[in-house]
Scaffold this motif. Sequence first.
Motif, PDB file in Angstrom:
ATOM      1  N   PHE B  77       0.834  -1.210   0.000  1.00 30.73           N
ATOM      2  CA  PHE B  77       0.000   0.000   0.000  1.00 30.73           C
ATOM      3  C   PHE B  77       0.870   1.262   0.000  1.00 30.73           C
ATOM      4  CE2 PHE B  77      -2.656  -3.340   1.761  1.00 30.73           C
ATOM      5  CZ  PHE B  77      -3.842  -3.162   1.072  1.00 30.73           C
ATOM      6  N   GLY B  78       1.827   1.280  -0.917  1.00 26.77           N
ATOM      7  CA  GLY B  78       2.750   2.418  -0.996  1.00 26.77           C
ATOM      8  C   GLY B  78       2.052   3.766  -1.062  1.00 26.77           C
ATOM      9  N   PRO B  79       1.158   3.973  -2.024  1.00 28.83           N
ATOM     10  CA  PRO B  79       0.506   5.280  -2.130  1.00 28.83           C
ATOM     11  C   PRO B  79      -0.264   5.656  -0.862  1.00 28.83           C
ATOM     12  CG  PRO B  79       0.201   4.042  -4.156  1.00 28.83           C
ATOM     13  CD  PRO B  79       0.834   3.101  -3.172  1.00 28.83           C
ATOM     14  N   GLU B  80      -0.928   4.688  -0.249  1.00 29.71           N
ATOM     15  CA  GLU B  80      -1.691   4.972   0.981  1.00 29.71           C
ATOM     16  C   GLU B  80      -0.744   5.423   2.099  1.00 29.71           C
ATOM     17  OE1 GLU B  80      -2.371   2.532  -1.050  1.00 29.71           O
ATOM     18  OE2 GLU B  80      -4.469   2.912  -1.526  1.00 29.71           O
ATOM     19  N   VAL B  81       0.324   4.635   2.299  1.00 26.07           N
ATOM     20  CA  VAL B  81       1.267   4.962   3.370  1.00 26.07           C
ATOM     21  C   VAL B  81       1.930   6.314   3.101  1.00 26.07           C
ATOM     22  CG1 VAL B  81       3.465   4.277   4.421  1.00 26.07           C
ATOM     23  CG2 VAL B  81       1.669   2.563   4.042  1.00 26.07           C
ATOM     24  N   ARG B  82       2.405   6.498   1.868  1.00 24.55           N
ATOM     25  CA  ARG B  82       3.111   7.752   1.551  1.00 24.55           C
ATOM     26  C   ARG B  82       2.198   8.971   1.649  1.00 24.55           C
ATOM     27  NH1 ARG B  82       5.463   4.341  -2.385  1.00 24.55           N
ATOM     28  NH2 ARG B  82       4.109   5.146  -4.011  1.00 24.55           N
ATOM     29  N   SER B  83       0.906   8.763   1.429  1.00 26.39           N
ATOM     30  CA  SER B  83       0.006   9.918   1.459  1.00 26.39           C
ATOM     31  C   SER B  83      -0.186  10.462   2.881  1.00 26.39           C
ATOM     32  CB  SER B  83      -1.351   9.562   0.852  1.00 26.39           C
ATOM     33  OG  SER B  83      -2.071   8.736   1.726  1.00 26.39           O
TER      34      SER B  83
END
Lengths: 291, 313
Positions: B77-83
Amino acid sequence: MISRDASATPADDDSLDALRAEARRWARKPRRRGFWYATEDMLRANRTYGSALLIAAFAQPILYLLGLVLGLATLIPQRIEDAGASVSYVTFVAPALLVTAALAVAAEEFASPVLAGFTQRQSFSVLATSPLSPGQIANGLILAAIIRMTVVTVAFYAIVWAIGAVPAPATGWIGIPAAVVGALTLGFPLMGFASSLTEDDGRFALVQRVVFIPLVFFSGTFYPLSALPGWLTWVGWLSPVWHASELARVASYGEGEDRLATLVHIVFIALFAVIGYVLARRAFLRRLDDA
Amino acid sequence: MAEPVIHAESLVRADPDAGEHDVLSVDGLSFDVARGESLGLLGPGGTGKSATIKMIGAVSGRTGGRLSVLGLDPDDFGPEVRSRLGLVPQHDSLDPGISVHQNLFVYARYFGLSTRECTRKTDELLALLGLSADARTRVERLPLAARRRLLVARGLVNDPRILLLDEPTTQLDTRSRLALWDRFAALREGGTTIVLATPRADEAQQLCDRVVLLDTGRVLAAGTPDELIRRHAGREALELQFGLGQNRQAGRQLYGIGDRLEVLPDRVLVYADNGERTLAAVVDRGLEPVNTLVRRTNLADVFLRLAGRMLEE
């Protein structure tokens, strides 16, 4: 685990479920439109030098066209037999120059801006810390280049059309996507190459001079491929620039050439573009991972 | 207690530069970070701090182990975590060719904020970090300390739940460093969870609720700064300088004094409960140090004790 003074923690719901839901909510837009943010960034960042670049990319084929119309074309009064049609020299050369225009943009857009994104501007490693996925960054960069190529080719096509060098305007516009895809077939390998460099030690100029410009000459841009000695025509057959130019010509003439030959052109440049995309993307993502 | 916002278990990251040799830049790291907590990863350069920060920040994948950030696996969940994360990188990654304001604005866009929100957030953060006057200045003309502040501001554009700081004050002069510490302390008070990677003992001690001491990708010890110091370093340290080349010889003569001795090239450290009394014992033994200093022990002493080498070399 030591937690600090409870009054310091926010009063809102601090369960992991709530945080997870919040992260999903925040990521929704970047997941959907992230590639566009990367495109925006490329377009914005290259605005200053980019306008000079657009003018250059646009001016080059216009000047060629002008020179050819005013000069060379007067020396070549006979009609050119090509792609199953017989046309004036200007009509013959204009669709290929459309491809050259797109190619000039690709030669710039997939070179320095890619390298600068990894080095001087570091924009790609910064994008990698944002919610965007690496694939979106690659796609955004490509889309920005496609937009620039489209702007240049549309403008160029409009001029060619205005001087009456498009016998079949109903299909002539197909030359625009043909030129863009044709340019991508060379742009993608360049993007892969640029992703492997750590500095521009003049190699982009070398590619430009030794690959792009000769390829334009050997791809039947200024004369039909049949004018070349037989042992050289294979360069044209293997060149996506020739296939894109022929496709643009058929579209511009609106007649001639059998359907099969046209299909071969389409399949050839499409295949080149797809393979190029896969490889360029892979090289780009690998570099991004190292950054 | 609430579940931790970061849960790392036997985290492993192979060194990408090591090639065939199985060198691990992070080797079996485990820790938890509670919400609102400030965790320090303390160790010298090349001990896997940055690699850990990048794994938490969903910037690079892990080779092994388990990791959960905000209840999500960063690898999936890269985009979720980075957001929901803010990352202040160790290396200056600002775009030198555009203005201070643009650097923030552009980055805010990546989070899907509208143009208006981006402008509002940018102005707010520039004010917060004292950069408003430089808003139109191109980053390449900005002094180092201001660039560092801008990097911090950039890490805050999305009101992150977790702020990851990778050596945020490296290369800064003391004054600029202290000014940034003030900012971090304020964020911490505001409830932001912080993970700070640093080679500076004073920074970790000042800013962190808990510290994980790292060496060659492994955990040497973990706990609150006080706990670590009490457990591993004793109360006071007596620093003795006998002149270059003399310290080793003097160290041998100090045997038996204090709780523990560390002989370094430039000085001898004697750990004891009472530094002054220990100094008296040194003088009684007929030794004449050129310089002496009695001080409270700190995390650098803990690192020296556990790793057998200095934190900052």
